[in-house]
Design an enzyme around this catalytic site. Structure first.
Site, PDB file in Angstrom:
ATOM      1  N   GLU A 119     -54.140  37.563 -19.739  1.00 12.85           N
ATOM      2  CA  GLU A 119     -54.416  39.012 -19.872  1.00 12.85           C
ATOM      3  C   GLU A 119     -55.757  39.572 -20.227  1.00 12.85           C
ATOM      4  OE1 GLU A 119     -52.071  40.580 -22.876  1.00 12.85           O
ATOM      5  OE2 GLU A 119     -51.008  42.042 -21.832  1.00 12.85           O
ATOM      6  N   ASN A 143     -47.428  41.780 -24.715  1.00 12.04           N
ATOM      7  CA  ASN A 143     -46.751  41.978 -26.168  1.00 12.04           C
ATOM      8  C   ASN A 143     -45.975  43.414 -26.489  1.00 12.04           C
ATOM      9  OD1 ASN A 143     -47.589  39.510 -26.799  1.00 12.04           O
ATOM     10  ND2 ASN A 143     -49.070  40.133 -28.232  1.00 12.04           N
ATOM     11  N   SER A 185     -55.056  39.265 -30.059  1.00 18.82           N
ATOM     12  CA  SER A 185     -53.999  39.299 -29.479  1.00 18.82           C
ATOM     13  C   SER A 185     -53.488  40.641 -29.897  1.00 18.82           C
ATOM     14  CB  SER A 185     -52.597  38.290 -30.183  1.00 18.82           C
ATOM     15  OG  SER A 185     -52.949  38.045 -31.365  1.00 18.82           O
ATOM     16  N   HIS A 195     -57.212  37.694 -23.480  1.00 16.81           N
ATOM     17  CA  HIS A 195     -56.007  37.098 -23.985  1.00 16.81           C
ATOM     18  C   HIS A 195     -55.318  35.965 -23.298  1.00 16.81           C
ATOM     19  CE1 HIS A 195     -51.875  38.465 -25.909  1.00 16.81           C
ATOM     20  NE2 HIS A 195     -52.452  37.400 -26.721  1.00 16.81           N
TER      21      HIS A 195
HETATM   22  N1  LIG Z   1     -52.115  31.057 -32.111  1.00 17.26           N
HETATM   23  C1  LIG Z   1     -51.589  31.994 -31.158  1.00 17.26           C
HETATM   24  O1  LIG Z   1     -50.399  31.580 -30.431  1.00 17.26           O
HETATM   25  C2  LIG Z   1     -52.422  32.932 -30.391  1.00 17.26           C
HETATM   26  C3  LIG Z   1     -51.860  33.369 -29.107  1.00 17.26           C
HETATM   27  C4  LIG Z   1     -52.756  34.530 -28.349  1.00 17.26           C
HETATM   28  C5  LIG Z   1     -53.924  34.838 -29.363  1.00 17.26           C
HETATM   29  N2  LIG Z   1     -54.197  34.373 -30.506  1.00 17.26           N
HETATM   30  C6  LIG Z   1     -55.333  34.833 -30.993  1.00 17.26           C
HETATM   31  O2  LIG Z   1     -56.512  33.824 -31.046  1.00 17.26           O
HETATM   32  C7  LIG Z   1     -57.206  33.848 -32.147  1.00 17.26           C
HETATM   33  C8  LIG Z   1     -57.417  32.553 -32.827  1.00 17.26           C
HETATM   34  O3  LIG Z   1     -55.954  32.305 -33.350  1.00 17.26           O
HETATM   35  P1  LIG Z   1     -55.807  30.671 -33.446  1.00 17.26           P
HETATM   36  O4  LIG Z   1     -54.415  30.639 -33.813  1.00 17.26           O
HETATM   37  O5  LIG Z   1     -56.414  29.817 -32.733  1.00 17.26           O
HETATM   38  O6  LIG Z   1     -56.258  30.463 -35.032  1.00 17.26           O
HETATM   39  P2  LIG Z   1     -56.719  29.235 -35.974  1.00 17.26           P
HETATM   40  O7  LIG Z   1     -56.631  29.747 -37.222  1.00 17.26           O
HETATM   41  O8  LIG Z   1     -56.004  28.228 -35.238  1.00 17.26           O
HETATM   42  O9  LIG Z   1     -58.382  29.045 -35.512  1.00 17.26           O
HETATM   43  C9  LIG Z   1     -59.199  29.840 -36.040  1.00 17.26           C
HETATM   44  C10 LIG Z   1     -60.479  29.180 -36.057  1.00 17.26           C
HETATM   45  O10 LIG Z   1     -61.694  29.833 -36.207  1.00 17.26           O
HETATM   46  C11 LIG Z   1     -62.589  29.299 -37.204  1.00 17.26           C
HETATM   47  N3  LIG Z   1     -63.506  30.223 -37.612  1.00 17.26           N
HETATM   48  C12 LIG Z   1     -63.401  31.144 -38.680  1.00 17.26           C
HETATM   49  N4  LIG Z   1     -64.384  32.189 -38.863  1.00 17.26           N
HETATM   50  C13 LIG Z   1     -65.363  31.567 -37.785  1.00 17.26           C
HETATM   51  C14 LIG Z   1     -66.899  31.933 -37.557  1.00 17.26           C
HETATM   52  N5  LIG Z   1     -67.326  33.110 -38.232  1.00 17.26           N
HETATM   53  N6  LIG Z   1     -67.494  31.081 -36.525  1.00 17.26           N
HETATM   54  C15 LIG Z   1     -66.782  30.016 -36.024  1.00 17.26           C
HETATM   55  N7  LIG Z   1     -65.459  29.818 -36.213  1.00 17.26           N
HETATM   56  C16 LIG Z   1     -64.817  30.403 -37.213  1.00 17.26           C
HETATM   57  C17 LIG Z   1     -61.604  28.767 -38.201  1.00 17.26           C
HETATM   58  O11 LIG Z   1     -62.356  27.408 -38.957  1.00 17.26           O
HETATM   59  C18 LIG Z   1     -60.589  28.271 -37.340  1.00 17.26           C
HETATM   60  O12 LIG Z   1     -60.788  26.856 -37.075  1.00 17.26           O
HETATM   61  C19 LIG Z   1     -56.693  34.988 -32.883  1.00 17.26           C
HETATM   62  O13 LIG Z   1     -57.516  36.191 -32.775  1.00 17.26           O
HETATM   63  C20 LIG Z   1     -55.238  35.073 -32.695  1.00 17.26           C
HETATM   64  O14 LIG Z   1     -54.920  36.389 -32.817  1.00 17.26           O
HETATM   65  C21 LIG Z   1     -53.384  33.479 -30.967  1.00 17.26           C
END
Ligand SMILES: NC(=O)c1ccc[n+]([C@@H]2O[C@H](COP(=O)([O-])OP(=O)(O)OC[C@H]3O[C@@H](n4cnc5c(N)ncnc54)[C@H](O)[C@@H]3O)[C@@H](O)[C@H]2O)c1
Length: 284
Positions: A152, A190, A119, A140
């Site tokens: 995005e 954003n 993000s 995104h």
């Molecule tokens: N949560 C939101 O609202 C949102 C919105 C848009 C973008 N994002 C982006 O999306 C991405 C993920 O966010 P999220 O909220 O889903 O995070 P999250 O913490 O819910 O999930 C991340 C997952 O990645 C796994 N993981 C970590 N290292 C790993 C690896 N090397 N190989 C495989 N799996 C691995 C973890 O075990 C975990 O289950 C981030 O970059 C975040 O900035 C999040």
């Protein structure tokens, strides 16, 4: 190239949502997470999500069953080595993402497309470890992925036009509205939206209006589906501060400076819905 098989790396909130929308679009999906219990959670979440579509008559039981047979779960990225597209959704840390892409670069087919769901992190920085940076870009998605219409697409400095066009077609197949952004902090959504939330927090801090009136101003004067203070509570006060810090560090303009009230709320553990209290009280 038409995308038929996708691997999602990171099966958290975003990864499982992305997997679900790929499945409902008829694609084959490999879901990878290094933390095995997370795969069980993702599986339960996806089954529940598809079940809701059946309940709303947007999908039949047979279509749901077909989606489930097109899904596989693994802790080893090698199991998705033949994917046309790999979308990374691990934690928001440059080193963690680069580590994933370094390994993926050696695993996947030469014509596969690699994408990050970051993000805030620069696509060109993540892409510096990738063998074919012209086949790398940002995808995104917004949370919750099955509900939010926007995709995005972020063009890194070395992303090819062909890669952008392939992902636009993929996004369309998923039923998303696709926009393309330059690789610049905050991208489009954003960069514009987060300072508005920040301005609402500052207005509240200055006593310009009550929290309800500030939220009502944007809901009923600007047709936003929810007010900015309620939205900060949903996103997380800490997440909002982190996004503003990235924007402020990149542009240096005081317009992007995180609102002091958000930092005080963070220090007090008032993170919004997830902690029970933010601008509003969720404990009752
Ligand atoms: N949560 C939101 O609202 C949102 C919105 C848009 C973008 N994002 C982006 O999306 C991405 C993920 O966010 P999220 O909220 O889903 O995070 P999250 O913490 O819910 O999930 C991340 C997952 O990645 C796994 N993981 C970590 N290292 C790993 C690896 N090397 N190989 C495989 N799996 C691995 C973890 O075990 C975990 O289950 C981030 O970059 C975040 O900035 C999040």
């Amino acid at each position: 190239m038409e995308i038929k098989k996708v691997m999602v790396v990171g099966a958290g909130t975003m990864g499982s949502g992305i997997a679900q929308v790929c499945l409902t679009a008829g694609l084959n999906v490999v879901i990878c997470d290094t933390f095995a219990p997370q795969l069980d959670r993702a599986k339960a979440g996806i089954e529940k999500g598809l079940g809701k579509l059946v309940a709303k008559e947007k999908m039949t039981e047979a279509e749901k069953a077909a989606c489930l047979t097109r899904t596989s779960y693994t802790t080893d990225m090698a199991d998705g080595a033949d994917a046309d597209l790999v979308i990374e959704a691990v934690l928001e840390k440059l080193e963690a993402k680069q580590d994933v892409f370094r390994k993926l670069s050696d695993l996947v087919r030469e014509d596969a497309i690699l994408a990050s769901n970051t993000s805030t992190i620069s696509i060109s920085s993540i892409g510096s470890v990738i063998k074919n940076p012209e086949r790398f870009l940002g995808t995104h998605f917004f949370n919750p992925v099955p509900v939010m219409k926007l995709l995005e697409i972020i063009r890194g400095l070395r992303t090819s036009g062909e890669t952008i066009e392939t992902i636009k077609a993929f996004g369309k197949k998923l039923g998303k509205v696709c926009i393309v952004s330059k690789d610049s902090a905050g991208f489009i959504a954003n960069r514009i939206g987060s300072p508005m939330l920040n301005a609402a927090a500052n207005a509240y801090d200055l006593g310009i209006g009550s929290r309800e009136d500030i939220d009502a101003a944007m809901q009923f004067g600007w047709s936003h589906p929810m007010g900015p203070l309620a939205l900060i509570d949903l996103v997380g006060v800490d997440v909002q501060v982190a996004v503003m810090e990235v924007l402020y560090a990149e542009y240096g303009d005081p317009y992007y400076k995180p609102a002091p009230i958000l930092k005080r709320m963070m220090a007090a553990g008032m993170l919004g819905r997830k902690s029970g209290k933010g601008f509003y009280d969720y404990t009752k």
